[in-house]
Design a protein around this motif. Structure first.
Motif, PDB file in Angstrom:
ATOM      1  N   GLU A  94       5.781 -49.905  40.836  1.00 33.35           N
ATOM      2  CA  GLU A  94       4.688 -50.182  41.769  1.00 33.35           C
ATOM      3  C   GLU A  94       3.421 -49.433  41.368  1.00 33.35           C
ATOM      4  OE1 GLU A  94       5.791 -49.413  45.757  1.00 33.35           O
ATOM      5  OE2 GLU A  94       7.439 -50.861  45.790  1.00 33.35           O
ATOM      6  N   ARG A  95       3.577 -48.190  40.920  1.00 35.56           N
ATOM      7  CA  ARG A  95       2.407 -47.428  40.493  1.00 35.56           C
ATOM      8  C   ARG A  95       1.765 -48.042  39.255  1.00 35.56           C
ATOM      9  NH1 ARG A  95       3.247 -40.883  41.143  1.00 35.56           N
ATOM     10  NH2 ARG A  95       3.575 -40.863  43.410  1.00 35.56           N
ATOM     11  N   GLU A  96       2.618 -48.455  38.303  1.00 38.50           N
ATOM     12  CA  GLU A  96       2.069 -49.091  37.105  1.00 38.50           C
ATOM     13  C   GLU A  96       1.324 -50.371  37.467  1.00 38.50           C
ATOM     14  OE1 GLU A  96       5.240 -49.685  34.393  1.00 38.50           O
ATOM     15  OE2 GLU A  96       5.536 -47.538  33.973  1.00 38.50           O
ATOM     16  N   GLU A  97       1.891 -51.129  38.395  1.00 38.81           N
ATOM     17  CA  GLU A  97       1.225 -52.365  38.819  1.00 38.81           C
ATOM     18  C   GLU A  97      -0.098 -52.057  39.515  1.00 38.81           C
ATOM     19  OE1 GLU A  97       2.157 -56.345  41.546  1.00 38.81           O
ATOM     20  OE2 GLU A  97       3.684 -54.791  41.238  1.00 38.81           O
ATOM     21  N   ARG A  98      -0.090 -51.020  40.375  1.00 40.84           N
ATOM     22  CA  ARG A  98      -1.336 -50.640  41.049  1.00 40.84           C
ATOM     23  C   ARG A  98      -2.368 -50.136  40.044  1.00 40.84           C
ATOM     24  NH1 ARG A  98       2.239 -48.343  44.979  1.00 40.84           N
ATOM     25  NH2 ARG A  98       1.906 -46.276  44.090  1.00 40.84           N
ATOM     26  N   ASN A  99      -1.898 -49.346  39.062  1.00 43.50           N
ATOM     27  CA  ASN A  99      -2.834 -48.833  38.049  1.00 43.50           C
ATOM     28  C   ASN A  99      -3.420 -49.971  37.221  1.00 43.50           C
ATOM     29  OD1 ASN A  99      -2.372 -46.210  38.868  1.00 43.50           O
ATOM     30  ND2 ASN A  99      -0.769 -45.838  37.350  1.00 43.50           N
ATOM     31  N   GLN A 100      -2.578 -50.928  36.850  1.00 39.61           N
ATOM     32  CA  GLN A 100      -3.081 -52.064  36.070  1.00 39.61           C
ATOM     33  C   GLN A 100      -4.080 -52.874  36.889  1.00 39.61           C
ATOM     34  OE1 GLN A 100       0.358 -54.235  34.780  1.00 39.61           O
ATOM     35  NE2 GLN A 100       1.004 -52.685  33.291  1.00 39.61           N
ATOM     36  N   THR A 101      -3.749 -53.070  38.165  1.00 41.17           N
ATOM     37  CA  THR A 101      -4.688 -53.795  39.032  1.00 41.17           C
ATOM     38  C   THR A 101      -6.000 -53.044  39.167  1.00 41.17           C
ATOM     39  OG1 THR A 101      -2.821 -54.706  40.272  1.00 41.17           O
ATOM     40  CG2 THR A 101      -4.984 -54.799  41.312  1.00 41.17           C
ATOM     41  N   GLN A 102      -5.899 -51.723  39.297  1.00 38.61           N
ATOM     42  CA  GLN A 102      -7.111 -50.906  39.415  1.00 38.61           C
ATOM     43  C   GLN A 102      -7.931 -50.948  38.133  1.00 38.61           C
ATOM     44  OE1 GLN A 102      -6.297 -46.862  40.462  1.00 38.61           O
ATOM     45  NE2 GLN A 102      -8.440 -46.291  40.664  1.00 38.61           N
ATOM     46  N   VAL A 103      -7.240 -50.851  36.972  1.00 35.02           N
ATOM     47  CA  VAL A 103      -7.960 -50.916  35.694  1.00 35.02           C
ATOM     48  C   VAL A 103      -8.636 -52.267  35.532  1.00 35.02           C
ATOM     49  CG1 VAL A 103      -7.649 -50.942  33.198  1.00 35.02           C
ATOM     50  CG2 VAL A 103      -6.513 -49.188  34.563  1.00 35.02           C
ATOM     51  N   LEU A 104      -7.910 -53.349  35.877  1.00 37.34           N
ATOM     52  CA  LEU A 104      -8.490 -54.685  35.771  1.00 37.34           C
ATOM     53  C   LEU A 104      -9.704 -54.830  36.678  1.00 37.34           C
ATOM     54  CD1 LEU A 104      -8.353 -57.560  34.669  1.00 37.34           C
ATOM     55  CD2 LEU A 104      -6.758 -58.119  36.524  1.00 37.34           C
ATOM     56  N   ARG A 105      -9.578 -54.317  37.913  1.00 36.93           N
ATOM     57  CA  ARG A 105     -10.707 -54.398  38.836  1.00 36.93           C
ATOM     58  C   ARG A 105     -11.887 -53.572  38.326  1.00 36.93           C
ATOM     59  NH1 ARG A 105      -8.282 -52.604  42.895  1.00 36.93           N
ATOM     60  NH2 ARG A 105      -7.585 -54.602  43.749  1.00 36.93           N
TER      61      ARG A 105
END
Length: 458
Positions: A279-290
């Motif tokens: 979940e953290r990796e997914e949130r980090n990837q989403t944050q990086v993409l944003r």
């Protein structure tokens, strides 16, 4: 904008409020504030009280209900392992146990009564935590002095900091509460906790926080975890976005048994950490993409703004150039009209006389003879007449030229010369010298004789 209930908080209280919400996972900010206020804004005690509630232990601020407390065993099932003391064996063992039982009962009863009475006379000093890090360091030093330096790596920080690091790093946190007065504490530390295989397991797979319950920091954690006996170990981890006690080990446990129990607890709860990491990796990837999208948008916006700025500058520059050309044409036209009009209305001689009168009116007043910065100049005109006047050292040579030009007997065009050394004074502005020098800069003394040369016919 801050919520209404946060407006009267200090900065320190706001930071504790956000930290408590992050550690416990409580979404309601009002509920987090009430919990901290109940514990006098002591975040460590508030977090531990929250952990107690997750274990099914009622909070000290919420008395148990009349009916049994309903606990969701599927979500809050705590693994507990208690090692009981061995029973006496043989006739001799039972005889010694029965003989010592009255003395042991009397000793502990009197000790408990004494401690209970002492609380009314002098408050327990452990109830006030003034230096939690100092408590941890003091316990570490006493542990190494008694059991040596071969031990698991102690976490050198407060209990709250250990919880924060375990949550941030997604690691298991093993908490050990040391009872100095308990008869099994010495054997557990010497034979179990300092065993090489136990040290290797703890150092490689978890954080290890320990403190004595005789220290204020350890006593506070003890009040939160509510241990039944010593030695006491608690395994804490991030479970369902909350720091949760997932295992309790109590009693004199042997090294192999301790390793097996810790391994069992970690294997049973490892999936929660794996899920949280994903979940953290997914949130980090989403944050990086944003963030990348925001940066691209800002770059495009800046490029558009720069293009618009350049266009505005070009339009403004073109407008200024057109306005300048227009003003030049108007000025030139006005100058020509004035020249034509002056030629029609006046003669050259009249113009010259008017110019002389204007120069005379614009001359500065003559300084007094007592002025130390005055210069006395005698002019020899082309008709052999002499004229004398005083000037100031700070005045420009143009003033001398204007004075001579205002005289009736002066020629229309002339130049002024000095004898020692012989030179022509630059009295009229030119391209090389747009601002003529002052009398002092020209090297004139307090008394000078200057010669006026007629240049009218040249």
């Amino acid at each position: 904008m801050a919520a209404p209930e946060e407006r009267d908080l200090t900065q320190e209280q706001t930071e504790k409020l956000l930290q408590f919400q992050d550690l416990t996972g409580i979404e309601s900010m009002d509920q987090c504030r009430r919990a901290l206020e109940q514990h006098s804004w002591n975040i460590e005690a508030a977090v531990q009280d929250r952990l107690n509630e997750q274990e099914g232990v009622p909070s000290v601020f919420n008395p148990p209900p009349s009916r049994p407390l309903q606990v969701n065993t599927a979500d809050h099932r705590i693994y507990s392992y208690v090692v009981s003391r061995p029973q006496p064996r043989g006739l001799l063992g039972w005889g010694y146990y029965l003989i010592m039982l009255p003395f042991r009962f009397t000793y502990y009863t009197i000790l408990d009564i004494f401690r209970f009475a002492l609380r009314f006379i002098r408050p327990d000093p452990r109830s006030r935590v003034t230096d939690p890090v100092g408590d941890i360091v003091s316990f570490m030093h006493s542990f190494e002095e008694k059991y040596g330096r071969a031990h698991p790596v102690f976490y050198q920080g407060t209990y709250s900091q250990a919880l924060n690091d375990a949550k941030r790093e997604l690691r298991f946190l093993l908490v050990y509460l040391h009872g100095d007065d308990h008869q099994d504490s010495d054997g557990f530390c010497r034979n179990t906790l300092c065993a090489p295989e136990v040290i290797s397991l703890i150092n490689t797979r978890m954080l290890f926080w320990a403190c004595s319950t005789n220290k204020p920091e350890g006593y506070r954690v003890s009040q939160a975890l509510r241990e039944n006996t010593y030695p006491f170990l608690a395994m804490i981890m991030l479970k369902d976005r909350r720091m949760t006690v997932v295992g309790r080990l109590e009693g004199l446990i042997q090294p192999d048994d301790l390793i097996n129990q810790l391994t069992f607890i970690m294997d049973a709860n490892q999936t929660y950490l794996v899920s949280e990491r994903l979940e953290r990796e997914e949130r980090n990837q989403t944050q990086v993409l944003r963030q990348q999208q925001d940066e691209a948008y800002l770059a495009s916006l800046r490029a558009d703004q720069e293009k618009e700025r350049k266009k505005r500058e070009e339009r403004e520059q073109k407008r200024r150039e057109e306005e300048e050309v227009k003003q030049q044409k108007l000025a030139e036209e006005r100058r020509r009209r004035v020249m034509r009009l002056s030629l029609l209305l006046t003669t050259p001689k009249q113009n010259l006389q008017e110019e002389k009168e204007r120069k005379l009116e614009c001359l500065p007043p003559e300084p007094s003879p007592d002025d130390p910065d005055s210069v006395k100049i005698i002019f020899k005109l082309p008709n052999d007449s002499r004229v004398e006047r005083r000037f100031h050292f700070s005045q420009s040579l143009t003033v001398i030229h204007d004075f001579l030009f205002s005289l009736k007997e002066s020629p229309e065009k002339f130049q002024i010369e000095a004898n020692f050394p012989r030179r022509v004074l630059p009295c009229i502005p030119s391209e090389e010298r747009p601002n003529p020098p002052t009398l002092q800069e020209a090297g004139l003394s307090h008394t000078e004789v200057l010669f006026v040369q007629d240049l009218t016919d040249e």
